[in-house]
Scaffold this active site. Structure first.
Site: not given
Length: 182
Positions: A7-9, A86
């Site tokens: 997961y890219f935060a 989200e």
């Protein structure tokens, strides 16, 4: 062995303590850059009623720009938790590049739709993003860009922010005690 996803935060989930509130399996993987996107803050509704009392961070396609963030690795058991957190966003698949040039395919989230009204984040939300960027070791030039973002000046209470600050203070106190014993 558990199945995992990356997961890219780029927003409040840069801060480890924020992500761990609802996703206990999250493990730091690396910092990375998402090319041809920019970070922006916008919303389809009045931001004063939102969780952070301001506009949420999102990404938008923008050739030549880039967004720095953190790659987290999570067990698939947390997939639904992250989707719920989200919920105002659409899940996207992006390719990001780590400082050593390695690319990774990651899940990320983008607000659906473009909005005519420009919004700003609350100072508390901006603070969490900046703390997360520092904690994760994002490039100093990018941290400076984050610090320069205008906020909306909100001075009220934000429950999730208070919870995070309390958690950070506990962590700092514990680390101080451990150092003094050593």
């Amino acid at each position: 062995m558990a199945l995992t996803f990356k997961y890219f935060a780029f927003g409040s989930n840069l801060l480890k303590e924020r992500l761990l509130l609802g996703n206990p399996t999250a493990q730091y993987f690396d910092v990375a850059r998402l090319d041809d996107y920019r970070l922006t803050f916008d919303s389809p509704q009045d931001t004063k009623t939102m969780l952070w009392a301001g506009a949420p961070a999102t990404i938008r396609r923008c050739p030549g720009s880039s967004v720095w963030g953190v790659i987290w690795q999570l067990d698939m058991a947390d997939s639904d938790n992250l989707d719920r957190q989200e919920r105002r966003y659409q899940r996207r698949t992006v390719t990001v590049t780590t400082p050593d040039g390695t690319t990774h395919t990651c899940r990320t989230y983008e607000l659906d739709g473009e909005f005519d009204i420009s919004h700003t984040p609350s100072p508390q939300y901006k603070d969490v993003i900046v703390r997360g960027a520092k904690q994760s070791g994002l490039p100093q030039a990018y941290i400076s860009q984050l610090e320069a973002i205008e906020d909306n000046g909100f001075q009220g209470e934000i429950q999730v922010y208070n919870q995070l600050i309390c958690q950070l203070e506990k962590t700092t106190t514990t680390m101080t005690r451990v150092r003094s014993v050593l």
